[in-house]
Enzyme design. Structure first.
Site, mmCIF file in Angstrom:
data_model
loop_
_atom_site.group_PDB
_atom_site.id
_atom_site.type_symbol
_atom_site.label_atom_id
_atom_site.label_comp_id
_atom_site.label_asym_id
_atom_site.label_seq_id
_atom_site.Cartn_x
_atom_site.Cartn_y
_atom_site.Cartn_z
ATOM 1 N N GLU A 80 45.934 13.972 44.485
ATOM 2 C CA GLU A 80 44.513 13.573 44.648
ATOM 3 C C GLU A 80 43.791 13.556 43.296
ATOM 4 O OE1 GLU A 80 42.703 16.549 47.128
ATOM 5 O OE2 GLU A 80 43.750 15.917 48.948
ATOM 6 N N GLY A 133 41.385 12.623 40.186
ATOM 7 C CA GLY A 133 40.119 11.955 39.919
ATOM 8 C C GLY A 133 39.981 11.744 38.420
ATOM 9 N N TYR A 146 27.907 22.479 32.618
ATOM 10 C CA TYR A 146 29.123 23.263 32.310
ATOM 11 C C TYR A 146 29.285 23.540 30.820
ATOM 12 C CZ TYR A 146 30.275 20.571 36.581
ATOM 13 O OH TYR A 146 30.253 19.941 37.787
ATOM 14 N N CYS A 183 12.228 16.886 30.151
ATOM 15 C CA CYS A 183 11.490 18.094 29.780
ATOM 16 C C CYS A 183 12.233 19.358 30.200
ATOM 17 C CB CYS A 183 10.114 18.060 30.420
ATOM 18 S SG CYS A 183 9.246 16.572 29.983
ATOM 19 N N TYR A 187 32.857 12.002 36.781
ATOM 20 C CA TYR A 187 31.740 12.924 37.005
ATOM 21 C C TYR A 187 30.576 12.603 36.061
ATOM 22 C CZ TYR A 187 35.568 15.094 39.456
ATOM 23 O OH TYR A 187 36.633 15.299 40.294
HETATM 24 N N1 LLP Z 1 40.753 17.049 45.481
HETATM 25 C C1 LLP Z 1 39.826 17.952 45.807
HETATM 26 C C2 LLP Z 1 39.904 18.642 47.100
HETATM 27 C C3 LLP Z 1 38.784 18.238 44.897
HETATM 28 O O1 LLP Z 1 37.869 19.146 45.215
HETATM 29 C C4 LLP Z 1 38.728 17.560 43.646
HETATM 30 C C5 LLP Z 1 37.654 17.830 42.689
HETATM 31 C C6 LLP Z 1 39.725 16.608 43.363
HETATM 32 C C7 LLP Z 1 40.728 16.379 44.297
HETATM 33 C C8 LLP Z 1 39.756 15.836 42.074
HETATM 34 O O2 LLP Z 1 39.881 16.673 40.979
HETATM 35 P P1 LLP Z 1 40.091 16.057 39.506
HETATM 36 O O3 LLP Z 1 41.444 15.372 39.492
HETATM 37 O O4 LLP Z 1 39.013 15.079 39.244
HETATM 38 O O5 LLP Z 1 40.022 17.220 38.633
HETATM 39 N N2 LLP Z 1 32.015 17.963 38.467
HETATM 40 C C9 LLP Z 1 33.075 18.691 37.802
HETATM 41 C C10 LLP Z 1 34.394 18.548 38.503
HETATM 42 C C11 LLP Z 1 34.373 18.944 39.964
HETATM 43 C C12 LLP Z 1 35.675 18.737 40.649
HETATM 44 C C13 LLP Z 1 35.543 18.941 42.113
HETATM 45 N N3 LLP Z 1 36.732 18.710 42.872
HETATM 46 C C14 LLP Z 1 33.146 18.230 36.369
HETATM 47 O O6 LLP Z 1 32.334 17.396 35.961
HETATM 48 O O7 LLP Z 1 33.972 18.701 35.594
#
Ligand code: LLP
Length: 420
Positions: A278, A280, A321, A347, A375
C-alpha cells in the site's frame, strides 16, 4: 525514485521538458507541479518487482488524491488503498476499480461501509471488534457478505517520526497482537463477514527494511495460529510506509524493498498467499514540487527571512512534523547568497517551509520546494481564507492544469448569515 524528472537545463529548473519558470508565469504561484514520467517510473519499480509473483500494489490515495494522479496509476493497472468514502468516490471518478480497492482506516462510518459494499471493494481492513460488529450489521442489512482482513499491530518500532509511526502498542491503530487470534475467531463467527486476509502498516517514511521484516515475521507466526483455529488467510497486506530521499536519507530502492519482503514471506513458507503493498509517498513524493515566489526579503537582527507566497496552508509538513524539504531557486542567478528562513504569509510563527537555507535570490524570484508530491496538496487548508494552490501535471513537453486554483468566492460559497 530519482529526482531526474526535475532537473536544471541551462540554469533553469525543468519539469520533464517544461521550464518551471514558464509554468509559474503561466499558471501563477503557489503551484504544485507533478511529473507523469516520475509517477510512472515509481509505479514501474513496484510493478516490475511484483511481476511473476503473487503480489499486488494498492496506491495509498491519501498521499495524493488528485484525479489526474490517480488516473495515471489507474491506467497502469493499479489497485488503491482508501480511508474514506470520499477517497472511494475519487478512485471511481479517476477510472480505478472498486474490486481492486482496499478500505483502510480506524473509524469507518456506517454510510461509508454501505457505499463501499455497494461499490464492491476488494477488502475492508478492520481495526477493532466494534468495527467488525458495525460492518457485520451493515452487510446483513444489505444482504451481503463483507470481505475483511484485520489490521494487527505487530508492535515494532519503525524508527520514524512519532506522528507517522503506527505500529507501536501506544498507537491508536490496529488490533493488539495478543488479541488478534481471538478477534479473528470472533470475525469468523459473524454471519455477514468473509475473512480473507490480514494486514499491518507500521508507519511512514521508513528508511530501513529491518522493521518490515520484523513485522512480517510476527504476522506470519500469527497467520499460522489463526489457520490452526480454522480461519483461512488468503492474503497478507504489508501496508505502505517506504521512505524517500528528502535530504540525505538512503531508503532501500523500491524494487529491492519489494523483493526482500516477498523473499522473506516465501522463505517462511507463505509464498502461496497473495501479498498486498500500500505505498503512497514512495510513488508520489519525489514526483512533485511546489513552486512559490519570493515576496520580500526581510533582514533581521538574528535571522533573515525570505517571505514567500506559499504557506503552511499549502504545505503543512514543516509546521506539523518539522519536516525537511529541499528548497532551490528555480533560476540560478548570480546574486549574493544569504541564509534565510523561508516563511509564508500566514499569521503563525509555525508558518515556515524551510529553516536556515542558503539561497541566492532577490524579491520576485521563484523557489521550488522539492519532494512535495506526497502529503502536500492533500493536507492543504484554507486557513487565513487562502485559496488552495493550482495543480499542474507535466507530460513530456506538455503541461495540463489538473486542478484549477481556488477562487476566494468558492471559499465561503456554502456559508450564510442569520436572517435580519
Ligand atoms: N496504508 C495505511 C494503512 C496508511 O495509514 C498509510 C499512511 C499508507 C498505507 C501509506 O503510507 P506511505 O507509503 O505514504 O508512507 N502525513 C504524513 C504521513 C501520514 C501517513 C499516514 N498513513 C506525512 O506527511 O509525512
Amino acid at each position: 525514485m530519482t529526482r531526474s524528472a526535475f532537473d536544471y537545463v541551462d540554469g533553469v529548473l525543468h519539469a520533464e521538458g517544461v521550464s518551471a519558470a514558464s509554468l509559474a508565469e503561466q499558471f501563477g504561484t503557489p503551484l504544485y507541479v507533478y511529473s507523469r514520467a516520475a509517477l510512472t517510473e515509481a509505479w514501474n519499480a513496484y510493478a516490475s518487482a511484483c511481476a511473476g509473483r503473487r503480489a499486488t500494489v494498492h496506491v495509498a490515495v491519501k498521499a495524493n488524491s488528485n484525479l489526474a494522479v490517480l488516473n495515471v496509476f489507474a491506467r497502469l493497472g493499479a489497485g488503491f488503498d482508501i480511508v474514506s468514502g470520499g477517497e472511494l468516490a475519487r478512485v471511481l471518478a479517476a477510472g480505478g476499480k472498486a474490486e481492486n480497492t482496499v478500505f483502510s482506516g480506524v473509524g469507518k462510518h456506517a454510510d461509508e461501509m454501505r457505499q463501499a459494499l455497494a461499490a464492491g471493494v476488494k477488502c475492508f481492513n478492520v481495526e477493532s471488534i466494534p468495527e467488525l460488529d458495525r460492518l457485520n450489521a451493515v452487510a446483513a442489512e444489505m444482504g451481503k457478505k463483507a470481505p475483511v482482513s484485520l489490521r494487527v499491530n505487530p508492535d515494532v518500532d519503525a524508527k520514524t517520526h512519532p506522528y507517522i509511526s503506527t505500529g507501536l502498542k501506544s498507537n491508536k491503530f490496529g488490533v493488539a497482537f495478543e488479541d488478534a487470534r481471538a478477534t479473528y475467531r470472533a470475525a469468523a463467527a459473524m454471519t455477514h463477514l468473509d475473512v480473507v486476509g490480514i494486514d499491518c502498516h507500521i508507519g511512514s517514511q521508513i528508511t530501513e527494511v529491518a522493521p518490515y521484516l520484523d513485522a512480517v515475521d510476527k504476522v506470519l507466526e500469527l497467520v499460522d495460529q489463526i489457520e490452526q483455529d480454522g480461519v483461512k488467510i488468503r492474503h497478507i497486506d504489508v501496508g505502505g510506509g517506504l521512505g524517500i530521499t528528502y535530504d540525505d536519507e538512503t531508503p532501500p530502492e523500491i524494487g529491492d524493498f519489494v523483493r526482500t519482503v516477498l523473499d522473506r514471506i516465501e522463505a517462511c513458507g507463505h509464498g502461496h498467499r497473495e501479498v498486498y503493498f500500500e505505498p503512497g509517498r514512495s510513488l508520489v513524493g519525489n514526483a512533485g514540487v511546489l513552486l512559490t515566489r519570493v515576496e520580500f526579503l526581510k533582514p533581521g537582527a538574528e535571522k533573515n527571512f525570505a517571505i514567500v507566497d506559499a504557506a503552511m496552508t499549502d504545505l503543512a509538513r514543516p509546521a506539523m512534523y518539522e519536516a525537511y524539504h529541499a528548497i532551490e531557486a528555480v533560476v540560478k542567478r548570480d546574486v549574493p547568497a544569504h541564509v534565510y528562513d523561508v516563511v509564508g504569509p500566514v499569521c503563525e510563527s509555525g508558518d515556515w517551509l524551510g529553516r536556515e537555507r542558503l539561497l541566492a535570490v532577490e524579491p520576485g524570484d521563484l523557489l521550488a520546494i522539492r519532494s512535495a508530491g506526497a502529503y502536500g496538496f492533500v493536507m492543504s487548508s484554507n486557513y487565513n481564507t487562502r485559496p488552495r494552490a493550482a495543480e499542474v501535471m507535466v507530460d513530456g513537453t506538455q503541461a495540463y492544469v489538473v486542478r484549477a486554483r481556488e477562487e476566494v468566492k468558492q471559499l465561503f460559497a456554502g456559508e450564510t448569515i442569520l436572517p435580519a
